[in-house]
Design a protein around this motif. Structure first.
Motif, mmCIF file in Angstrom:
data_model
loop_
_atom_site.group_PDB
_atom_site.id
_atom_site.type_symbol
_atom_site.label_atom_id
_atom_site.label_comp_id
_atom_site.label_asym_id
_atom_site.label_seq_id
_atom_site.Cartn_x
_atom_site.Cartn_y
_atom_site.Cartn_z
ATOM 1 N N LYS A 324 24.838 -8.986 3.774
ATOM 2 C CA LYS A 324 24.346 -7.653 4.176
ATOM 3 C C LYS A 324 25.288 -6.953 5.144
ATOM 4 O O LYS A 324 25.506 -5.756 5.078
ATOM 5 C CB LYS A 324 22.989 -7.810 4.881
ATOM 6 C CG LYS A 324 21.814 -7.637 3.979
ATOM 7 C CD LYS A 324 20.498 -7.450 4.735
ATOM 8 C CE LYS A 324 20.255 -8.287 5.933
ATOM 9 N NZ LYS A 324 18.892 -8.306 6.426
ATOM 10 N N ARG A 353 31.561 -6.870 10.098
ATOM 11 C CA ARG A 353 31.821 -6.054 11.300
ATOM 12 C C ARG A 353 31.798 -6.853 12.605
ATOM 13 O O ARG A 353 32.149 -6.332 13.668
ATOM 14 C CB ARG A 353 30.770 -4.944 11.368
ATOM 15 C CG ARG A 353 29.379 -5.522 11.482
ATOM 16 C CD ARG A 353 28.367 -4.449 11.515
ATOM 17 N NE ARG A 353 27.141 -5.008 12.056
ATOM 18 C CZ ARG A 353 25.973 -4.497 11.832
ATOM 19 N NH1 ARG A 353 25.857 -3.428 11.081
ATOM 20 N NH2 ARG A 353 24.910 -5.045 12.365
ATOM 21 N N TYR A 368 14.721 -7.842 16.938
ATOM 22 C CA TYR A 368 15.910 -7.208 17.521
ATOM 23 C C TYR A 368 16.957 -6.957 16.434
ATOM 24 O O TYR A 368 17.331 -7.867 15.690
ATOM 25 C CB TYR A 368 16.524 -8.072 18.628
ATOM 26 C CG TYR A 368 17.693 -7.378 19.282
ATOM 27 C CD1 TYR A 368 17.470 -6.338 20.182
ATOM 28 C CD2 TYR A 368 19.009 -7.694 18.954
ATOM 29 C CE1 TYR A 368 18.534 -5.648 20.755
ATOM 30 C CE2 TYR A 368 20.076 -7.018 19.521
ATOM 31 C CZ TYR A 368 19.824 -5.990 20.422
ATOM 32 O OH TYR A 368 20.873 -5.309 20.985
ATOM 33 N N GLY A 377 15.793 -4.526 6.661
ATOM 34 C CA GLY A 377 15.774 -5.600 7.658
ATOM 35 C C GLY A 377 14.804 -5.232 8.756
ATOM 36 O O GLY A 377 14.510 -4.046 8.952
ATOM 37 N N LEU A 380 13.902 -10.037 12.055
ATOM 38 C CA LEU A 380 13.205 -11.329 12.167
ATOM 39 C C LEU A 380 13.999 -12.482 11.546
ATOM 40 O O LEU A 380 13.684 -13.646 11.769
ATOM 41 C CB LEU A 380 11.838 -11.256 11.470
ATOM 42 C CG LEU A 380 10.719 -10.569 12.254
ATOM 43 C CD1 LEU A 380 9.438 -10.533 11.439
ATOM 44 C CD2 LEU A 380 10.467 -11.266 13.573
ATOM 45 N N LEU A 382 17.025 -13.854 12.002
ATOM 46 C CA LEU A 382 17.644 -14.870 12.860
ATOM 47 C C LEU A 382 16.622 -15.578 13.746
ATOM 48 O O LEU A 382 16.866 -16.695 14.188
ATOM 49 C CB LEU A 382 18.755 -14.233 13.707
ATOM 50 C CG LEU A 382 20.012 -13.865 12.911
ATOM 51 C CD1 LEU A 382 21.051 -13.211 13.794
ATOM 52 C CD2 LEU A 382 20.612 -15.094 12.231
HETATM 53 P P1 ADP Z 1 17.754 -8.214 10.167
HETATM 54 O O1 ADP Z 1 18.922 -8.679 9.357
HETATM 55 O O2 ADP Z 1 16.481 -8.194 9.415
HETATM 56 O O3 ADP Z 1 18.020 -6.946 10.884
HETATM 57 P P2 ADP Z 1 18.221 -10.575 11.754
HETATM 58 O O4 ADP Z 1 17.363 -11.196 12.776
HETATM 59 O O5 ADP Z 1 18.587 -11.378 10.583
HETATM 60 O O6 ADP Z 1 17.485 -9.254 11.334
HETATM 61 O O7 ADP Z 1 19.548 -10.089 12.451
HETATM 62 C C1 ADP Z 1 19.472 -9.402 13.673
HETATM 63 C C2 ADP Z 1 20.643 -8.488 13.842
HETATM 64 O O8 ADP Z 1 21.846 -9.259 14.011
HETATM 65 C C3 ADP Z 1 20.907 -7.659 12.597
HETATM 66 O O9 ADP Z 1 20.149 -6.484 12.648
HETATM 67 C C4 ADP Z 1 22.391 -7.381 12.701
HETATM 68 O O10 ADP Z 1 22.592 -6.262 13.517
HETATM 69 C C5 ADP Z 1 22.942 -8.596 13.401
HETATM 70 N N1 ADP Z 1 23.559 -9.573 12.460
HETATM 71 C C6 ADP Z 1 22.992 -10.645 11.895
HETATM 72 N N2 ADP Z 1 23.872 -11.322 11.156
HETATM 73 C C7 ADP Z 1 25.052 -10.646 11.227
HETATM 74 C C8 ADP Z 1 26.348 -10.842 10.663
HETATM 75 N N3 ADP Z 1 26.634 -11.848 9.859
HETATM 76 N N4 ADP Z 1 27.303 -9.945 10.990
HETATM 77 C C9 ADP Z 1 27.050 -8.913 11.819
HETATM 78 N N5 ADP Z 1 25.845 -8.667 12.379
HETATM 79 C C10 ADP Z 1 24.844 -9.518 12.073
#
Ligand code: ADP
Length: 443
Positions: A324, A353, A368, A377, A380, A382
């Motif tokens: 994503k 990024r 967050y 998204g 939730l 992570l």
């Molecule tokens: P969601 O993907 O539903 O927004 P997550 O809890 O999975 O929620 O991720 C939290 C935030 O961490 C994401 O909104 C994103 O901004 C950032 N993030 C997670 N994984 C990555 C990644 N591989 N690269 C960059 N940013 C990430």
């Protein structure tokens, strides 16, 4: 008092003759009585107002202070010995001039008396106080020992551990307290479980109508008489909203699942097979996003002792995020690195990024999303990864990828014989995992 009495009795024996001269009627017998009436050495002196000694001991200092009215006591030294002296002015009619009577005694008996008081009263009292304090201290320390032990048992538990305290490991005297604590733990556990169950049930109930709604929307979109404008104006936003709610409900369900508490036997899970299966499931998503995926998995199974559902969630969310948050024509690398016989690391790497250092702790918080994050998204994913790692005694770390992008590293214990009896109750708490993660990042 004795000195004053002696001075007064001397005063009673002083008169003036016709010539006005002071006469002291102190025969040697009376002096002997005076000197024997006290146990110490006794001195006396009579002097006139001009500072002339009339009679008595010359060793006493002559009076100089003519302003004195009543008797006064002071300490002086005679022959190098401390002496207590009483000086008293009297007037003997008819002359108005002062006559000074001075009596003094050494302090031997007073000191003997003080010593006697000290030895016969104070020493036993002090010993009594010391003994009483000692026994109170011993009593309190001994009495509090069981509480201290219970405190240690409580402190040694993980922060989220609400399982009952083993009564056998706590002092017998505190059994009522331990039982009461166990009741409190049990009530809190029930409450948390019922809340999680409620969220799980609610999410489950919402899922079915949402799936139906998605299907109907798809169907309406494909009807021949609907125009693109109609679809873009009404159905597309509706379809996106339904997708978002479906996503949220699924995540809530996963979170409720992974947070399930209570001791649960973990199973032997082939991590390599799970990663492979998740990769296959997400391949279409990666292709539609223009992402190239690369898997580096061992050919033999890699067993870990874990909850299979938790592991699927963890791997899915990490790879899903990597896809994503990487732009088109980017790459995602997934690798299982068996470092030694006890640990295996799952590494999910992307050239997307990246994540700023100050966001690396926050991304594991519920709901967050890094400001500016677009697309589906709800923040939730992570949290679910974190809970799954915690529940399965795994450590999760986030690193910057050299050249841009992010690396998520999850270290699992491989399933050797010692590890096979790992229970869910042995899981690490959030703080420990975060702490270890930040420590590892510093290394
Ligand atoms: P969601 O993907 O539903 O927004 P997550 O809890 O999975 O929620 O991720 C939290 C935030 O961490 C994401 O909104 C994103 O901004 C950032 N993030 C997670 N994984 C990555 C990644 N591989 N690269 C960059 N940013 C990430």
């Amino acid at each position: 008092m004795l000195l004053l009495k002696s001075a007064e009795s001397i005063a009673g024996r002083l008169t003036r003759n016709e010539a006005g001269i002071v006469v002291a009627d102190l025969p040697s017998a009376a002096q002997a009585i005076l000197r024997q009436s006290v146990k110490d050495r006794f001195y006396y002196q009579i002097a006139d107002s001009y500072g002339h000694r009339l009679t008595g001991d010359a060793v006493l200092p002559l009076p100089a202070d003519t302003e004195q009215t009543g008797p006064k006591f002071r300490m002086i030294e005679v022959d190098g010995q401390p002496v207590r002296m009483c000086r008293m002015p009297i007037q003997i009619t008819p002359s108005p001039d002062d006559i000074w009577i001075q009596v003094a005694e050494t302090l031997d008996s007073r000191q003997r008396f003080l010593r006697h008081i000290f030895l016969s009263i104070l020493v036993p009292q002090i010993m009594l106080i010391v003994l009483a304090s000692l026994s109170v201290w011993l009593g309190v320390t001994h009495g509090l020992k069981p509480l201290d032990k219970l405190g240690r048992v409580l402190r040694s538990r993980a922060k989220v551990d609400l399982s009952p305290i083993d009564i056998g490991k706590t002092p017998k005297e505190l059994a009522p307290v331990t039982n009461a604590l166990n009741d409190v733990f049990s009530n809190a556990n029930d409450l948390i479980s019922s809340q999680r169950q409620f969220i799980g049930n609610a999410a489950h109930q919402l899922r079915t109508p949402l799936t139906a709604l998605t299907t109907y929307l798809d169907y309406i979109g494909r009807l021949e008489n609907s125009t693109d404008d109609e679809f873009d104006g009404v159905l597309k936003p509706l379809s996106e909203a339904v997708n978002r709610v479906t996503h949220l409900v699924n995540r809530l369900l996963s979170l409720a699942r992974s947070e399930e508490c209570g001791a649960k036997e973990l199973e032997q899970v082939d991590l390599s097979a799970v990663v492979n299966e998740v990769g296959v499931n997400l391949a279409a998503f990666a292709i539609s996003n223009g992402i190239c995926m690369d898997f580096d998995l061992p050919e033999t199974p890699v067993y870990i002792q874990a909850d299979p559902g938790d592991i699927v969630e963890l791997v899915t969310n990490l790879i899903d995020n990597a896809i994503k948050y990487t732009s088109r024509r980017g790459s995602v690398w997934v690798k299982l690195d068996q470092r030694n016989s006890q640990t295996v690391a799952l590494i999910v790497e992307d050239d997307g990024r990246g994540i700023d250092d100050n966001e690396k702790m926050r991304i594991f918080e519920r709901f967050y999303r890094i400001p500016g994050t677009d697309g589906p998204g709800c923040g939730l994913g992570l949290s679910i990864v974190f809970e799954a790692a915690r529940s399965n005694a795994a450590q999760i770390n986030v690193f910057d990828r050299p050249g841009g992008g992010t690396i998520f590293l999850v270290k699992f214990k491989t399933n050797n014989n010692e590890g096979s009896s790992l229970k869910k109750s042995e899981k690490k708490d959030r703080a420990t995992v975060l702490e270890e993660r930040s420590l590892e990042r510093q290394v």
